[in-house]
Design an enzyme around this catalytic site. Sequence first.
Site, short mmCIF file in Angstrom:
data_model
loop_
_atom_site.label_atom_id
_atom_site.label_comp_id
_atom_site.label_asym_id
_atom_site.label_seq_id
_atom_site.Cartn_x
_atom_site.Cartn_y
_atom_site.Cartn_z
CG ASP A 411 34.64 37.15 45.07
OD1 ASP A 411 34.99 37.42 46.24
OD2 ASP A 411 35.41 36.71 44.20
CG ASN A 419 45.73 43.26 45.67
OD1 ASN A 419 45.56 44.46 45.45
ND2 ASN A 419 44.94 42.56 46.46
CG ASP A 428 44.11 49.32 49.03
OD1 ASP A 428 43.66 48.15 49.12
OD2 ASP A 428 45.01 49.77 49.77
CD GLU A 454 38.83 39.01 47.19
OE1 GLU A 454 39.17 37.89 46.83
OE2 GLU A 454 39.34 39.59 48.19
#
Length: 557
Positions: A411, A419, A428, A454
Amino acid sequence: MLDFSLIYVPFFVISGVISLLISWVMFRQKNVSGSSFLAIVFFFLGMWTILAALEASSGNLQTKIILSKIQYFPIQNMTPFLVMFVLSYSGRISPPYPRKYLLLWVVPVIIISLALTNELHGLIWSGFSAIDPQTKLMVYYQGGAYWIMEAYYIVLLAAMMILLAVEMVKSPHARYRWQIGLMMLAILGPSIGGIIYVSNFNPMPGLDWGSVGVTFTALIMSTSLFGFRFLNIVPIAREMLLEQMEVGVIVIDSNRRVIDLNPALGYFFPNHNLRLGSPAEKAFKLMGLNEITPQRVGYPIHQEIILNHERWYCLDFKLTELFSNNRFVGWLGELRDISFQKKAVQEKETINQQLQTQIHEIQILQQELREQAIRDPLTNLFNRRFFDESFTLELAGARRSGRSICLLLIDIDHFKDVNDQFGHLSGDRVLRNFGRLMVEKTRKSDVVCRYGGEEFIILMNDMKIEEACERAEILRKAFEEMCLQDQSIRKSVTISAGISEFPLHGDEENTLIGKADDALYAAKQAGRNCVRLAKMRSEDKLTAAAEGTLRARADSG
């Protein structure tokens, strides 16, 4: 005894022998309708001529009369059999023959009966002259029945001539027109001789010029038989078979000469002058047959001819050997238009190629759809669906072989902050770069998947947990360094990972995934940016060796 000092006696004998030989030749043509009738006619002609030789050479009145009576048997039977031949030859009758044609023999039977009993009534011969001592000839004075007989035969002769003339006009083939014309001349020979015999213009009174006409007939029929192949094929049959065939036909004799052509051949080659009697090699060259020569090979020879024609462009030529009574007689060439078949084959090949292209495109599309179904569109890694399928198969194989499998669940730490701080496009890009990094740092046999958001998972087949820990540490450090060097973020972004092993931590899919997830949670609880191992099933604690390794690497990092 025959008096061979008389010039016409050997002449009659020779004519009779020739007629009998022609009869024998015709009897062998049993495969042609009507040939037997004509053979019988020539047999009777031979009998008549030989009997005429005997009668003409005799110097005894009674002997002459007896021989003349015997002559009436072949003479009277010739015309009915000749009528039967003409009807068969022209295709107007065929076996089984109707009984009504027996009526043709009514008049001949009556005439023969009257001749045999002439002394009682004188209806055939009313009298006789004296025998010439030099020529041994005697004049027969004809009675009333004789002229009735002549009238009857003139009617039959006229009818036969009309039938043959019709066939001659109808036939499009030169050889058969010649055959019919020669046959008409042959029939007229004895008839004209008979007219001379009974007329006042007979140069030798008493000499039967009808017998002389037989010689003419024999010569004409010999020419027709051997020069024009008379009776090889009946013209009507030829018109039905060859003239109307759409297949081009060329017949070649054993001397390699063209002896027959049908109209279809000229249809295929309208600008080439194909002639009867020309060498076969020359005809083949005109037809574009450069690979075929008439030769004995024992099997049919084929060649395709490609033509530049608006209606056809491909012809198939087949050359077959011909035999008659097991005797080689030549070759039969058949020319067929196979343009339609060729076009059909070409169209089929074109369609097959199009189908193959479409199938290939469909297969590519199916592969693309499958890739889309099992790939994550952002990172191009396998998705969770593909992982589930692969994990089931690999776990089943590991159970059978005793191999170990490690699961590495990863993770990205605090990915929401990336973000929020740099935007979703940068987030991204981080995901895509991490996907490429995982592919670079793992084996081709490993299954690397985006598990969701993620979160990522790696299926490491045939690997122990210690090696999995080392690979996880290499990946952790490489990712952190990659993010620091990323010009768009220049920030330390880290990952946390949990590892489980089959069969050490479980033997079921959900159990192993759950253990790896628990280990990942433990890594996050430990401050993130680290790797943790799943707890043992038996002791519910990490292996001492692996735990020490992880702590040492974390401290050094």
